[in-house]
Structures are given as C-alpha cells and as structure tokens.
Design a protein around this motif. Sequence first.
Motif, PDB file in Angstrom:
ATOM      1  N   LYS A  57       0.999  -1.266  -0.126  1.00 24.96           N
ATOM      2  CA  LYS A  57       0.052   0.151   0.029  1.00 24.96           C
ATOM      3  C   LYS A  57       0.998   1.353  -0.006  1.00 24.96           C
ATOM      4  CE  LYS A  57      -4.015  -1.944   2.234  1.00 24.96           C
ATOM      5  NZ  LYS A  57      -4.889  -1.830   3.460  1.00 24.96           N
ATOM      6  N   PRO A  58       0.377   2.152  -0.691  1.00 23.97           N
ATOM      7  CA  PRO A  58       1.174   3.620  -0.569  1.00 23.97           C
ATOM      8  C   PRO A  58       1.202   4.244   0.613  1.00 23.97           C
ATOM      9  CG  PRO A  58      -1.127   3.990  -1.772  1.00 23.97           C
ATOM     10  CD  PRO A  58      -0.708   2.261  -1.501  1.00 23.97           C
ATOM     11  N   LEU A  59       2.379   4.773   1.031  1.00 25.45           N
ATOM     12  CA  LEU A  59       2.579   5.308   2.265  1.00 25.45           C
ATOM     13  C   LEU A  59       1.893   6.898   2.246  1.00 25.45           C
ATOM     14  CD1 LEU A  59       6.040   4.145   3.255  1.00 25.45           C
ATOM     15  CD2 LEU A  59       4.146   3.177   3.861  1.00 25.45           C
ATOM     16  N   ALA A  60       1.602   7.446   1.163  1.00 23.53           N
ATOM     17  CA  ALA A  60       1.129   8.640   1.119  1.00 23.53           C
ATOM     18  C   ALA A  60       0.122   8.764   0.046  1.00 23.53           C
ATOM     19  CB  ALA A  60       2.457   9.703   0.946  1.00 23.53           C
ATOM     20  N   SER A  61      -0.681   9.818   0.178  1.00 25.72           N
ATOM     21  CA  SER A  61      -1.698  10.128  -1.060  1.00 25.72           C
ATOM     22  C   SER A  61      -1.938  11.176  -1.413  1.00 25.72           C
ATOM     23  CB  SER A  61      -2.861   9.378  -0.586  1.00 25.72           C
ATOM     24  OG  SER A  61      -3.602   9.762   0.320  1.00 25.72           O
ATOM     25  N   ILE A  62      -2.183  11.636  -2.560  1.00 25.74           N
ATOM     26  CA  ILE A  62      -2.763  13.295  -2.759  1.00 25.74           C
ATOM     27  C   ILE A  62      -4.089  13.337  -2.691  1.00 25.74           C
ATOM     28  CG2 ILE A  62      -2.574  14.992  -4.637  1.00 25.74           C
ATOM     29  CD1 ILE A  62       0.368  14.382  -3.266  1.00 25.74           C
ATOM     30  N   SER A  63      -4.625  14.639  -2.262  1.00 30.99           N
ATOM     31  CA  SER A  63      -6.060  14.725  -2.193  1.00 30.99           C
ATOM     32  C   SER A  63      -6.151  16.161  -2.792  1.00 30.99           C
ATOM     33  CB  SER A  63      -6.593  14.846  -1.130  1.00 30.99           C
ATOM     34  OG  SER A  63      -6.104  15.723   0.023  1.00 30.99           O
ATOM     35  N   ASN A  64      -7.278  16.594  -3.493  1.00 33.09           N
ATOM     36  CA  ASN A  64      -7.377  17.830  -4.239  1.00 33.09           C
ATOM     37  C   ASN A  64      -8.441  18.682  -3.399  1.00 33.09           C
ATOM     38  OD1 ASN A  64      -5.942  17.137  -6.308  1.00 33.09           O
ATOM     39  ND2 ASN A  64      -7.838  16.028  -7.250  1.00 33.09           N
ATOM     40  N   ASP A  65      -8.186  19.888  -2.767  1.00 39.64           N
ATOM     41  CA  ASP A  65      -9.274  20.497  -2.025  1.00 39.64           C
ATOM     42  C   ASP A  65     -10.161  21.222  -3.179  1.00 39.64           C
ATOM     43  OD1 ASP A  65      -8.068  19.958   0.466  1.00 39.64           O
ATOM     44  OD2 ASP A  65      -6.534  21.464   0.059  1.00 39.64           O
ATOM     45  N   ALA A  66     -11.212  21.889  -2.641  1.00 45.18           N
ATOM     46  CA  ALA A  66     -12.285  22.556  -3.415  1.00 45.18           C
ATOM     47  C   ALA A  66     -11.676  23.749  -4.115  1.00 45.18           C
ATOM     48  CB  ALA A  66     -13.483  22.944  -2.349  1.00 45.18           C
ATOM     49  N   ASN A  67     -10.844  24.603  -3.344  1.00 44.12           N
ATOM     50  CA  ASN A  67     -10.189  25.878  -4.011  1.00 44.12           C
ATOM     51  C   ASN A  67      -9.066  25.567  -5.151  1.00 44.12           C
ATOM     52  OD1 ASN A  67      -8.133  24.899  -2.308  1.00 44.12           O
ATOM     53  ND2 ASN A  67      -8.052  26.859  -1.104  1.00 44.12           N
ATOM     54  N   ARG A 101      -0.104  20.848   3.203  1.00 44.42           N
ATOM     55  CA  ARG A 101      -0.360  21.502   2.084  1.00 44.42           C
ATOM     56  C   ARG A 101       0.556  21.833   0.949  1.00 44.42           C
ATOM     57  NH1 ARG A 101      -5.337  23.682   3.107  1.00 44.42           N
ATOM     58  NH2 ARG A 101      -6.019  23.504   5.400  1.00 44.42           N
ATOM     59  N   LEU A 102       0.361  21.442  -0.280  1.00 45.77           N
ATOM     60  CA  LEU A 102       1.136  21.706  -1.485  1.00 45.77           C
ATOM     61  C   LEU A 102       0.918  22.921  -2.258  1.00 45.77           C
ATOM     62  CD1 LEU A 102       1.740  18.085  -2.731  1.00 45.77           C
ATOM     63  CD2 LEU A 102       2.973  19.133  -0.895  1.00 45.77           C
ATOM     64  N   GLY A 103      -0.165  23.548  -1.952  1.00 48.81           N
ATOM     65  CA  GLY A 103      -0.721  24.567  -2.819  1.00 48.81           C
ATOM     66  C   GLY A 103      -1.067  24.185  -4.112  1.00 48.81           C
ATOM     67  N   LYS A 104      -1.213  25.162  -4.964  1.00 54.12           N
ATOM     68  CA  LYS A 104      -1.592  24.971  -6.489  1.00 54.12           C
ATOM     69  C   LYS A 104      -0.506  24.483  -7.446  1.00 54.12           C
ATOM     70  CE  LYS A 104      -5.854  28.134  -6.171  1.00 54.12           C
ATOM     71  NZ  LYS A 104      -6.518  29.071  -6.879  1.00 54.12           N
ATOM     72  N   ILE A 105      -0.392  23.230  -7.257  1.00 54.18           N
ATOM     73  CA  ILE A 105       0.521  22.852  -8.108  1.00 54.18           C
ATOM     74  C   ILE A 105       0.280  21.659  -9.158  1.00 54.18           C
ATOM     75  CG2 ILE A 105       2.394  23.096  -6.375  1.00 54.18           C
ATOM     76  CD1 ILE A 105       2.508  20.304  -6.117  1.00 54.18           C
TER      77      ILE A 105
END
Length: 400
Positions: free
Chosen positions: A17-27, A45-49
């Motif tokens: 299983k991946p140790l990390a995952s990416i999610s997208n915020d509404a903004n 938080r990675l910001g808008k990338i």
Amino acid sequence: MCIHISQRPSPHLSKGKPLASISNDANGTRRLQYTDVDGERKSIRLGKIAKKDAHAVQLRVEELLSCKHCGTSPDRTTLQWVASISVKLRTKLAHHKLVDVGNLPTKTKKVGLKEFLDAYIEKRSAGKKPATVSSWRQIAKSLEDGLPPDISIQDVNAGHASDWLDAMRAKQSAISSVSLRVTVAKQFFGYAVDHKLIKSNPFESLKAPTARTTSNVEVTRETVAAVLKVCDPVWKAIIVLSRYGGMRCPSEVLTLKWADVDFEAGRVTIRAPKNERHAGKGVRQCPLFPEVRAAIESLPRVGEYVINKPSMRKSAEAGRGWAAVGMRNPFLSLLKKANVTPWPRGFHSMRATRQTELEQEYGLPAACAWLGNTESVAKEHYLLVFEKDWERAAGKKSVS
C-alpha cells in the motif's frame, strides 16, 4: 551526508500500500496525506501545483516515510531532491520531522551581476536624487563592462575588483570619478553581503584614490572682475554667489529664494540639496557679504527664486539631476568673451578660493559653518595656498 530520521520501526507499515496519497481541495489546491510512525494521520499542503509535480513530491515523501519506518537513511537521489526543493516545502517536511534540514548542504542560487545591480538600483532608488540614481547606473554599467561577461556575483572575487580598478587607472579616468566608482561598488556588494547573497565583499580591500586640494586653483579677484564685466546681471549674480558667497553651483545657487535673503539682518539662508538627507545639515546661514548684496540687489524680483533660470531648474529634475543643468558651456563662453583662460574645476575652484579667504580672515570653524562643510573636508579638498602667501614667505612684498 545523512538526514536525521526516527529510529523506531512502525507497526503500521502495510505491504503493497502507498505510504502517502494526494487529495484535491475545493479551491484547487493539493495536499499530501500520510500516516506517521505513531499511527496519526497527517497532511502537508502543497498549494496550487500541477498533478505531476504533486505525485513527484508523493514519491519522494514515501521514500522518506519508508526510511523513517525502517530506521534507515534515504538514498543519495532523495537527499539531493530535498536539498533542491523550495525552502517553503523543505521547512514543511522538517516540521513533520521527515527531514533534518540542518544536515543538508546549502545551495545558493547564482545571481547574475546585471540582474543583481538592476534589482539593487530599482529597490534603493526610492527617495534618492535623480543624479544619484544616474550615477549608480553609470557605475553599474562600468562593472558590467569591466568584469567577465555573464559572471554571477557569487563568482566575483578580489582579483576581478583589482583588475577593474587597474583598467580605470589605465584609461586615466578622473581621480574623483574613480574614487566614487570604488565607493559605490563597495556599497553594491556590501548590500549583497548584508542579504547573505555572498559571504564577503570582493571590493572591500580596494583603496579608492582621493582627489586632493591641488585639483582646485586660486581664482583671483582680478580674474573674476574681468569676467563680470562681460556678464548680464543674472550671470553676474551666479558667478558672485559662487565666488564670494561660496555657494555650491548650480544646486545652491539655483535654489536660493528671495525669502531666504534677509537684507536687514545681513544674512542668507542657504538650502543645500546635497546635504538635505542628513539631519541638521540641509540648511545653513551665511553672512550677506557686500559683493553678494550688490549683485543680487541689482536683479529684478521675478518669481520666488533669486536666479531667474526656470529652464535650468527643470533640467535638474530630469534623470541626471544637477549635472544636466548645462552651466559649463555658457560659463566657458563668458570666459572666452572676457579673454580669460579657463581654470580647472570652474565653479568648485571659486568656492575653494572663497573658503580659503574666509579661513584666513575669520578662522576655519566660521568658514566651514558658512560654506557648509566639515573642517576635515575643507583641509583635504578646499583650502589653498595663495600666490601672495608664497611671495610673503619668500620675503617679497605682498600684493593686496
């Protein structure tokens, strides 16, 4: 080189299983989520990338997490990645105790010489006089032309600085010009040191040549009298204010207002554009010397300024400041008309002659107070030995 990591293996590591995952915020921003060694769910938080950039971060963070879970050190590639990312992201990883930035090699971005100088002038020119900014640009151009092409400020060394100074000397540039360039170059690179762009100032050890008193000459009263005979009232006042008022020309002469002249008290208030940025030095008072009184009393009172030359004052507001006024050529024309040989440093030599006269008659403190400079500056740049002093010392009859 190692990154500090936790040595405690995690019971929460699940194979496959991946140790990390990416999610997208509404903004529209993205965040990276992971489970730490203590089982706590956390996010960064990675910001808008871009999506691909977010997944690239995910892969590297998974490597860091795996090492943290297993108590091992990241490979060289991951170490280099951590050293290359933005300070902001690296700080976030350090906050989550995924890296120890104290053990990472520092990587200073190379800054081109022209890029740095342009940015410096743009940032620091607010509130500066146009002549100062113009001078900075000229000196910046001299550095760009005199140092190796496309060099970064991190690569400029003391040898480059010395070669630049030698090149100016080889061109027989004016001593005052060379001195100013060295002083401002030190200022440029001192700013880079202060902002930790470079570790040391490569120009610090340069010794700027100093213009000595000998660059000025005595301008006798007889010489001035011959010139005044061919002047109109305005130019007569300009020359008298410089020679007998000891005022800086053109700046102080052209900014003198009728309201600054107290005929009853016999005093003149002089506003010095050169020194106005220094507390308590922008304004001084000077006696209304008889020669000055006679010259300005003969002028018509047109407008608020004693010298009615609005076009000259307007020119001073342009990019080059008072240097753009253009008094030299009209002044030289008057000398030619009077059949007088031009002398070095026309207006400055008249001011230096007046300072020497006042020093001999009233003492140096009074002369400096009236002309608006310090005793050390007067001794080094203004005070002269008159011809009559040579004759008196040689036992000859003094000529008054």
